[in-house]
Design an enzyme around this catalytic site. Structure first.
Site, PDB file in Angstrom:
ATOM      1  N   GLU A  18       0.800  -1.219   0.000  1.00 33.43           N
ATOM      2  CA  GLU A  18       0.000   0.000   0.000  1.00 33.43           C
ATOM      3  C   GLU A  18       0.835   1.273   0.000  1.00 33.43           C
ATOM      4  OE1 GLU A  18      -3.230   0.469  -0.380  1.00 33.43           O
ATOM      5  OE2 GLU A  18      -3.438  -1.669  -0.663  1.00 33.43           O
ATOM      6  N   SER A  19       1.884   1.320   0.806  1.00 30.23           N
ATOM      7  CA  SER A  19       2.584   2.587   0.990  1.00 30.23           C
ATOM      8  C   SER A  19       4.102   2.491   0.964  1.00 30.23           C
ATOM      9  CB  SER A  19       2.178   3.196   2.340  1.00 30.23           C
ATOM     10  OG  SER A  19       2.642   2.373   3.403  1.00 30.23           O
TER      11      SER A  19
END
Length: 315
Positions: free
Chosen positions: A52-53
């Site tokens: 995700e990040s």
């Protein structure tokens, strides 16, 4: 596609060995605490944070409101704080969130709303509520499918929402050869890199394989599924995945920028790219990029994250 799946499996193996070692200490601690508090698998949460990040706690997507370690959108974050905040010391914030006539969470005080949304950048709370969301999705899926689910199914729920994942997985059980974009057209429009290989639409089985290689380290099951049966007709029924929990990678909102970069960097070049390569004598996308930007990796002290979509993330 065989080359794609082999590359994705190699990438998954490398990341699994070094994921915890490469993550910031505060992220590891936050995820460990979230895993202990909720019972959600630590490795799954770490993989999810990486996808995700890239373990960045302050990252903001330019294509949606997704923010923080687990890329929560505003609506999903408010939902999760409202439902689970009191369990994790956020009771004063949970009490400020009400449900509007449209069924969406709302906060009457703009300053308080901003304060609540800023909590997404705190890895402790982001990890806790990501784990709660995963647990809720797991319960939903197992109830609807009547069987245990693994990490891949849980991420599909994060990607499409619990209702959408249920629809996707039931369709795959019925016929893995059907075109996924026909089943979930709105999600496909928002996530072209996931639903298409260049201009060729992927089947539900092939898409599941991509995520299975990442989250369950499983070999491809449906890489050539288009040859195993007839294509199912387009499903024109309602799409419940458009409602309910929606994270930074769910519903109509595009999947995480880091996921897109991972998939795009591993996908084989399209026919047009191959023709251009032959005509110009150029190398692959990765080779050209390396020549232009120089080598990356541990030796140069730079991140090895593919930079195929520069400028997508806010500083």
């Amino acid at each position: 596609m065989t080359a794609f799946f082999n590359a994705l499996n190699r990438s998954n193996a490398t990341e699994s060995l070094g994921a915890t070692r490469n993550a910031p200490a505060q992220v590891i601690k936050a995820v460990q605490q979230a895993s202990s508090a909720t019972g959600v698998d630590f490795s799954y949460l770490m993989d999810k944070a990486n996808v995700e990040s890239g373990y960045r706690t302050d990252v903001k997507a330019k294509t949606s409101s997704a923010t923080g370690l687990f890329q929560f959108t505003e609506g999903t974050w408010l939902n999760m704080v409202q439902q689970h905040g009191a369990e994790h010391g956020l009771g004063k914030y949970a009490n400020q969130i009400t449900t509007g006539a449209n069924g969406k969470p709302q906060v009457s005080d703009p300053a308080m709303r901003k304060e609540i949304l800023n909590l997404r950048k705190d890895p402790r709370y982001s990890a806790l509520l990501a784990a709660e969301l995963a647990s809720d999705n797991k319960d939903h899926l197992e109830g609807k499918l009547g069987r245990p689910v693994g990490n891949t199914e849980m991420y599909m729920a994060h990607f499409l929402g619990a209702g959408g994942a249920t629809k996707f997985l039931k369709a795959m059980e019925k016929n893995p050869n059907q075109i996924a974009a026909n089943l979930l057209p709105d999600a496909a429009k928002a996530n072209l890199n996931v639903f298409y290989d260049g201009t060729r639409p992927l089947t539900v089985g092939q898409i599941f394989d991509r995520f299975s290689a990442k989250f369950d380290d499983a070999p491809a099951q449906f890489a050539d599924s288009s040859n195993l049966g007839t294509q199912q007709a387009t499903d024109e029924t309602a799409q419940p995945w458009l409602t309910g929990y929606r994270s930074g990678a769910s519903g109509r909102e595009p999947i995480s920028t880091f996921t897109i970069m991972m998939l795009d960097s591993l996908a084989p070049p399209s026919a047009d790219e191959e023709e251009k390569k032959r005509a110009t004598g150029g190398g692959t996308r990765g080779e050209k990029q390396e020549k232009e930007q120089g080598p990356t990796g541990a030796a140069s002290g730079q991140s090895a994250t593919p930079s195929v979509i520069p400028g997508m993330l806010a500083a």
